[in-house]
Design a protein around this motif. Structure first.
Motif, PDB file in Angstrom:
ATOM      1  N   ALA A  75       0.843  -1.200   0.000  1.00 28.13           N
ATOM      2  CA  ALA A  75       0.000   0.000   0.000  1.00 28.13           C
ATOM      3  C   ALA A  75       0.875   1.246   0.000  1.00 28.13           C
ATOM      4  N   THR A  76       0.638   2.134  -0.971  1.00 28.54           N
ATOM      5  CA  THR A  76       1.494   3.301  -1.187  1.00 28.54           C
ATOM      6  C   THR A  76       0.637   4.549  -1.336  1.00 28.54           C
ATOM      7  N   GLN A  77       0.952   5.580  -0.581  1.00 30.33           N
ATOM      8  CA  GLN A  77       0.214   6.834  -0.663  1.00 30.33           C
ATOM      9  C   GLN A  77       0.674   7.630  -1.875  1.00 30.33           C
ATOM     10  N   ALA A  78      -0.266   7.991  -2.757  1.00 23.53           N
ATOM     11  CA  ALA A  78       0.011   8.824  -3.918  1.00 23.53           C
ATOM     12  C   ALA A  78      -0.911  10.030  -3.881  1.00 23.53           C
ATOM     13  N   ASP A  79      -0.623  11.044  -4.707  1.00 20.30           N
ATOM     14  CA  ASP A  79      -1.451  12.242  -4.726  1.00 20.30           C
ATOM     15  C   ASP A  79      -2.894  11.914  -5.065  1.00 20.30           C
ATOM     16  N   ILE A  80      -3.083  10.934  -5.938  1.00 21.59           N
ATOM     17  CA  ILE A  80      -4.436  10.615  -6.398  1.00 21.59           C
ATOM     18  C   ILE A  80      -5.204   9.759  -5.402  1.00 21.59           C
ATOM     19  N   GLY A  81      -4.518   9.163  -4.451  1.00 20.23           N
ATOM     20  CA  GLY A  81      -5.155   8.284  -3.480  1.00 20.23           C
ATOM     21  C   GLY A  81      -4.219   7.141  -3.123  1.00 20.23           C
ATOM     22  N   LEU A  82      -4.748   6.164  -2.396  1.00 18.14           N
ATOM     23  CA  LEU A  82      -3.925   5.037  -1.977  1.00 18.14           C
ATOM     24  C   LEU A  82      -3.841   4.014  -3.100  1.00 18.14           C
ATOM     25  N   MET A  83      -2.636   3.746  -3.576  1.00 17.16           N
ATOM     26  CA  MET A  83      -2.391   2.781  -4.628  1.00 17.16           C
ATOM     27  C   MET A  83      -1.680   1.565  -4.041  1.00 17.16           C
ATOM     28  N   VAL A  84      -1.787   0.421  -4.721  1.00 16.54           N
ATOM     29  CA  VAL A  84      -1.175  -0.803  -4.201  1.00 16.54           C
ATOM     30  C   VAL A  84      -0.357  -1.479  -5.301  1.00 16.54           C
ATOM     31  N   PRO A  85       0.882  -1.012  -5.527  1.00 18.08           N
ATOM     32  CA  PRO A  85       1.761  -1.712  -6.467  1.00 18.08           C
ATOM     33  C   PRO A  85       2.138  -3.086  -5.920  1.00 18.08           C
ATOM     34  N   ALA A 141       6.967   1.964  -5.633  1.00 17.30           N
ATOM     35  CA  ALA A 141       6.422   3.077  -4.857  1.00 17.30           C
ATOM     36  C   ALA A 141       6.637   4.397  -5.580  1.00 17.30           C
ATOM     37  N   THR A 142       7.824   4.583  -6.150  1.00 18.27           N
ATOM     38  CA  THR A 142       8.107   5.811  -6.903  1.00 18.27           C
ATOM     39  C   THR A 142       7.206   5.921  -8.119  1.00 18.27           C
ATOM     40  N   ALA A 143       7.034   4.805  -8.831  1.00 17.38           N
ATOM     41  CA  ALA A 143       6.175   4.817 -10.019  1.00 17.38           C
ATOM     42  C   ALA A 143       4.732   5.145  -9.647  1.00 17.38           C
ATOM     43  N   ALA A 144       4.234   4.570  -8.554  1.00 13.02           N
ATOM     44  CA  ALA A 144       2.855   4.836  -8.134  1.00 13.02           C
ATOM     45  C   ALA A 144       2.667   6.287  -7.733  1.00 13.02           C
ATOM     46  N   ARG A 145       3.620   6.837  -6.967  1.00 12.25           N
ATOM     47  CA  ARG A 145       3.491   8.227  -6.516  1.00 12.25           C
ATOM     48  C   ARG A 145       3.562   9.205  -7.687  1.00 12.25           C
ATOM     49  N   ASN A 146       4.337   8.858  -8.711  1.00 15.97           N
ATOM     50  CA  ASN A 146       4.492   9.743  -9.865  1.00 15.97           C
ATOM     51  C   ASN A 146       3.474   9.484 -10.953  1.00 15.97           C
TER      52      ASN A 146
END
Length: 425
Positions: A293-303, A324-329
């Motif tokens: 589970a990774t926090q991104a600007d758009i919401g919580l993503m799960v790579p 995590a970097t890919a999801a956040r960006n």
């Protein structure tokens, strides 16, 4: 002059309608070819809609949050040249994000803060902005921890990131500007407020809400919390970083947790599973695909770290960092954000004492990591300081029995408290 009409494109996969998430232009704006006009969301992806032409926006076909049929008018652009109306239904949409997974949600509605009149603050440094008393500003866990350490109330900080998100730079600017406000009166911070603000639940927030509601209605959640002494594994981690960090990269606790999951699941295959409640079929999987589970600007993503069972500590660490970097960006692909068999969720330094994470259906288990704290513990009659951490995990009681869940988490506990056993085959 002519008019170029762009219709909602057919994004594929049999999708008949999509949700208009956000406009990046307004009526009267000049746009150029390939400029992103809007974001739309399907059940599976966030998609950019670029402009195929240069021109001036003369009409928008819908409002954010509106569900639009494929083929309906999205936007009209005035272009140079003869003719009346030209139509485009395929402006080469670009997939940005994959679906949000049903894990614990720590995000808030992405609404931009409203600027207040001239700042008036005394004890609080920096310019104040108008936010509701119960409005939670957008900020990453790291920024929230930084603000807490600095004694700054985030609701008073103007965010310059996407959707008004507060960044580390905003905290620095807030502190820097605070010197000029030191003599301002304190009264503004205690003034009564009667204003209200309605936030539409649209876009990714709507998808998150739907997935959370679906998960809690369909699965029989139960949670189990276990306390773990992580002193030994933290000492091992520090030793490995000192010896190999410069050449192999730094290790966080997450790769050790992933390894512990992999080893413990060998004895609990019923937990590395997916449950199709419509077909009434449980699928146990040999491969361990761990969602992070990774926090991104758009919401919580799960790579997803695929085939964690075949990865070393450093391999897992590198893949976790990359994903995590890919999801956040917003660069993670659909495949990188789907297919997990068990999920690991952590709030890092803000992990609290206990949490109750929500299952990522159709998985049947999610392991939540709370923060590490130093506490006095009694060992062999002696009081010693140890690093302690709770695992707060949730399971689908339709598939996982309470005894099995407890034994599974206790197996993870044993592996982390005796970290050499993580690598004994």
């Amino acid at each position: 002059m002519g008019t170029h009409v762009i219709k909602m494109p057919d994004i594929g996969e049999g999708i008949a309608e999509v949700e208009l998430s956000v406009w990046h232009v307004k009526v009267g704006d000049m746009v150029v070819e390939d400029q992103v006009l809007a974001d739309v969301m399907t059940d599976k992806a966030m998609v950019d809609i670029p402009s195929p032409v240069h021109g001036k926006v003369i009409a928008l076909g819908g409002q954010p949050g509106e569900v639009m049929a494929v083929g309906s008018v999205l936007i009209s652009i005035e272009v140079e040249g003869a003719g009346n109306v030209k139509e485009s239904t395929q402006p080469a949409p670009v997939v940005k994000e994959a679906p949000v997974a049903a894990t614990k949600v720590e995000t808030v509605v992405e609404s931009k803060p409203v600027a207040a009149p001239a700042p008036k603050a005394a004890v609080c440094q920096g310019p104040m902005i108008a936010r509701e008393a119960d409005e939670r500003p957008l900020a990453s866990p790291a920024v929230r921890k930084h603000a807490l350490d600095l004694g700054i109330q985030l609701r008073l900080v103007r965010g310059t990131g996407p959707a008004g998100r507060v960044l580390h730079e905003d905290l620095d600017a807030y502190l820097a500007q605070g010197q000029s406000n030191a003599s301002a009166p304190v009264a503004a911070a205690y003034a009564q407020r009667t204003d209200e603000q309605q936030i539409p639940v649209i876009g990714m927030r709507r998808k998150i809400a739907q997935r959370m509601q679906d998960a809690t209605q369909r699965a029989a959640h139960f949670s189990y919390v276990e306390e773990i002494d992580v002193t030994a594994v933290e000492e091992l981690r520090a030793h490995l970083n000192e010896k190999h960090g410069a050449t192999r990269g730094k290790l966080t606790l997450l790769p050790f947790l992933v390894r512990a999951l992999v080893v413990a699941l060998r004895d609990f295959p019923q937990i590395n599973a997916r449950y199709d409640d419509e077909a009434q079929v449980i699928t146990r999987l040999g491969a361990v695909h761990v969602g992070i589970a990774t926090q991104a600007d758009i919401g919580l993503m799960v790579p997803v770290v695929r085939h964690a069972e075949a990865r070393s500590l450093w391999d897992s660490a590198a893949e976790i960092s990359r994903l995590a970097t890919a999801a956040r960006n917003g660069k993670a692909s659909r495949d990188e954000l789907s297919g997990s068999t068990i999920t690991l969720t952590s709030l890092g330094a803000l992990g609290g004492i206990v949490s109750t994470p929500v299952l990522n259906l159709p998985e049947v288990a999610i392991v939540g990591v709370n923060k590490i704290v130093e506490r006095p513990m009694v060992i062999k009659g002696q009081i010693v300081i140890r690093k302690m951490m709770n695992l707060s995990s949730s399971f689908d009681h339709r598939v996982v029995d309470g005894m099995d869940a407890a034994l599974f988490i206790q197996a993870i506990r044993g592996l982390l408290e005796q970290p050499a056993t993580l690598f004994v085959e």
